[in-house]
Design an enzyme around this catalytic site. Structure first.
Site, PDB file in Angstrom:
ATOM      1  N   ASN A  64       0.818  -1.212   0.000  1.00 16.69           N
ATOM      2  CA  ASN A  64       0.000   0.000   0.000  1.00 16.69           C
ATOM      3  C   ASN A  64       0.853   1.265   0.000  1.00 16.69           C
ATOM      4  O   ASN A  64       0.441   2.299  -0.525  1.00 16.69           O
ATOM      5  CB  ASN A  64      -0.943   0.006   1.205  1.00 16.69           C
ATOM      6  CG  ASN A  64      -2.013  -1.059   1.100  1.00 16.69           C
ATOM      7  OD1 ASN A  64      -2.335  -1.514   0.001  1.00 16.69           O
ATOM      8  ND2 ASN A  64      -2.571  -1.472   2.224  1.00 16.69           N
ATOM      9  N   ASP A 111       2.297   0.982  -9.632  1.00 11.36           N
ATOM     10  CA  ASP A 111       0.979   0.360  -9.601  1.00 11.36           C
ATOM     11  C   ASP A 111       1.041  -1.081 -10.100  1.00 11.36           C
ATOM     12  O   ASP A 111       0.250  -1.931  -9.683  1.00 11.36           O
ATOM     13  CB  ASP A 111       0.009   1.175 -10.462  1.00 11.36           C
ATOM     14  CG  ASP A 111      -1.421   0.689 -10.345  1.00 11.36           C
ATOM     15  OD1 ASP A 111      -1.894   0.500  -9.207  1.00 11.36           O
ATOM     16  OD2 ASP A 111      -2.075   0.490 -11.388  1.00 11.36           O
ATOM     17  N   ASP A 114       2.876  -3.324  -7.069  1.00 11.30           N
ATOM     18  CA  ASP A 114       2.380  -3.403  -5.692  1.00 11.30           C
ATOM     19  C   ASP A 114       1.792  -4.778  -5.386  1.00 11.30           C
ATOM     20  O   ASP A 114       1.985  -5.327  -4.298  1.00 11.30           O
ATOM     21  CB  ASP A 114       1.369  -2.289  -5.388  1.00 11.30           C
ATOM     22  CG  ASP A 114       0.212  -2.251  -6.380  1.00 11.30           C
ATOM     23  OD1 ASP A 114       0.140  -3.119  -7.270  1.00 11.30           O
ATOM     24  OD2 ASP A 114      -0.632  -1.332  -6.269  1.00 11.30           O
ATOM     25  N   ASP A 132      -5.721  -0.328  -3.669  1.00 11.28           N
ATOM     26  CA  ASP A 132      -5.187  -0.183  -5.023  1.00 11.28           C
ATOM     27  C   ASP A 132      -6.222   0.428  -5.955  1.00 11.28           C
ATOM     28  O   ASP A 132      -5.943   1.401  -6.668  1.00 11.28           O
ATOM     29  CB  ASP A 132      -4.741  -1.548  -5.535  1.00 11.28           C
ATOM     30  CG  ASP A 132      -4.140  -1.472  -6.933  1.00 11.28           C
ATOM     31  OD1 ASP A 132      -3.058  -0.891  -7.078  1.00 11.28           O
ATOM     32  OD2 ASP A 132      -4.762  -1.981  -7.877  1.00 11.28           O
ATOM     33  N   HIS A 133      -7.432  -0.128  -5.961  1.00 10.22           N
ATOM     34  CA  HIS A 133      -8.472   0.377  -6.854  1.00 10.22           C
ATOM     35  C   HIS A 133      -8.939   1.771  -6.438  1.00 10.22           C
ATOM     36  O   HIS A 133      -9.302   2.587  -7.297  1.00 10.22           O
ATOM     37  CB  HIS A 133      -9.653  -0.588  -6.881  1.00 10.22           C
ATOM     38  CG  HIS A 133      -9.335  -1.913  -7.504  1.00 10.22           C
ATOM     39  ND1 HIS A 133      -8.589  -2.032  -8.652  1.00 10.22           N
ATOM     40  CD2 HIS A 133      -9.668  -3.181  -7.139  1.00 10.22           C
ATOM     41  CE1 HIS A 133      -8.473  -3.315  -8.975  1.00 10.22           C
ATOM     42  NE2 HIS A 133      -9.106  -4.024  -8.066  1.00 10.22           N
ATOM     43  N   ASP A 136      -6.450   4.118  -7.788  1.00  7.56           N
ATOM     44  CA  ASP A 136      -6.590   4.161  -9.247  1.00  7.56           C
ATOM     45  C   ASP A 136      -7.738   5.074  -9.671  1.00  7.56           C
ATOM     46  O   ASP A 136      -7.648   5.756 -10.698  1.00  7.56           O
ATOM     47  CB  ASP A 136      -6.835   2.755  -9.804  1.00  7.56           C
ATOM     48  CG  ASP A 136      -5.584   1.890  -9.773  1.00  7.56           C
ATOM     49  OD1 ASP A 136      -4.483   2.451  -9.623  1.00  7.56           O
ATOM     50  OD2 ASP A 136      -5.713   0.655  -9.883  1.00  7.56           O
TER      51      ASP A 136
END
Length: 406
Positions: A64, A111, A114, A132-133, A136
């Protein structure tokens, strides 16, 4: 005991703010497993670079932290460009475009690794996937604004508006079809290809100057800037046709419903409301608020989009319904009401108020969400629990998309 009683007697709205998920959602989150398929065109050759880059990442660095670092670089470099080109009609110093190209490439690289770092340290979790999303969703907005500035789309406000919001729409559709099918699918032309194309746009603007995009192509009699727009539009049509093929053919739930048992079309209300509000406010503005402040306008609606996208990801991971009512719509609502009352307050001032409200609402929600999940799963957001050797991590099927799997 007194503290516990105090927490229990907290107002319902305060508990909802600090704990967005219900107990039932948290239980279903524990059962969630990341599922993805598909390999894009550039992924196989880039895998060699990503694998090499991963060797330089220390084991103590949490996945993260890698994600957040990439987002921060992308946001900061884009804000530098925005400071020089607030209306996307100006020409910034060449180094700002190079900075954005580098920032986007760094973001794309981090990205991509990770998820690899998560498997490397045995720290894959639903929290990592959500984080993550979520990052994004915000990065999508800044990429759209930065690329539009580089191509000087501010000289054609409708194009600027279209490219920015269609970029958000495509990202939303990717997670919409995931909510329907239970699997995140990557096409031959996907986010990696778009990011590399945008890096090229930034580099061209750096060496040719942003005004190069205003060059009129002989015979065709069209501006050079329309070529990247048409290329982007082609990618959008290709991706969305695949997404809606999945959505309209029914989901994995009962009677072809979503993973949560709801209508497969229901998520369309949320992105539809965002786009309709954005169009109405843009076209009805008496002070040309979008033409004069396009970057601020897109960023404000981008924060609304980011939160709604985050809630869609949560709905998928917790197999729960996605509700339309949300405080993040207060910002656009203020602009709408101000226009209804004939701009009782200066529209630029209201736009800034909406930006502050929407951004704070999005950040508070995402922060509370991550903190609640980390407490429930006994995870540290920015620390790894252990340093596991790479060979101890299970190797997944090569048919599965692994770049962003946390």
């Amino acid at each position: 005991m007194a503290a516990g009683a105090g927490a229990g007697s907290a107002p319902r709205w305060l508990r909802a703010l600090s704990e967005p998920l219900s107990a039932a959602q948290l239980r279903r989150l524990e059962e969630h497993r990341y599922s993805a398929a598909g390999v894009s065109l550039l992924e196989p050759p880039l895998q060699l670079y990503w694998t090499w880059l991963l060797q330089w990442i220390p084991l103590w660095m949490a996945p993260n932290s890698i994600t957040l670092l990439g987002l921060a670089v992308n946001v900061v470099t884009t804000l530098v460009l925005i400071s020089y080109c607030p209306t996307a009609t100006e020409e910034a110093p060449y180094w700002t475009y190079l900075l954005c190209a580098l920032g986007l490439f760094i973001y794309q690289s981090l990205d991509a690794i990770d998820g690899k770092q998560a498997r490397r340290t045995n720290s894959c979790s639903p929290l990592g996937e959500l984080f993550d999303h979520g990052c994004d969703s915000l990065s999508t907005v800044f990429m759209a604004v930065g690329a539009s500035i580089a191509a000087r789309l501010g000289t054609y406000p409708d194009w600027f508006f279209f490219c920015s919001f269609i970029g958000m729409f495509v990202f939303y559709c990717a997670h919409w079809q995931t909510y329907v099918s239970g699997m995140l699918r990557f096409g031959k032309v996907d986010v990696t290809e778009i990011q590399i194309a945008l890096v090229i746009v930034f580099v061209l603007s750096a060496f040719g100057g942003a005004t190069m995009w205003d060059y009129t192509i002989p015979i065709l009699e069209i501006k050079l800037k329309i070529l990247p727009v048409l290329g982007f539009l082609g990618g959008v049509i290709f991706s969305c046709s695949n997404y809606f093929h999945v959505i309209l053919h029914g989901g994995v739930g009962k009677n072809g419903s979503t993973i949560a048992g709801t209508s497969v079309l229901s998520p369309g209300l949320h992105i539809g409301l965002i786009i309709i509000l954005a169009i109405m406010i843009y076209k009805k503005s008496a002070t040309d608020v979008f033409e004069k402040h396009p970057c601020l306008y897109i960023l404000m609606f981008g924060c609304v989009f980011a939160k709604v996208s985050q809630k869609l990801v949560v709905a998928h991971m917790t197999k729960s319904e996605l509700y339309l009512q949300d405080t993040v719509f207060l910002g656009p609502g203020l602009l709408f009401l101000d226009q209804y009352f004939n701009n009782f307050i200066d529209e630029y001032v209201v736009l800034w108020m909406a930006m502050v409200i929407s951004s704070f609402d999005m950040v508070i929600y995402f922060s509370a969400l991550c903190l609640q999940i980390s407490r429930h799963l006994h995870l540290n957001i920015f620390k790894t629990a252990c340093h596991q050797a790479p060979e101890q991590v299970q190797v997944l099927s090569s048919k599965s998309h692994q770049n962003n799997m946390d």
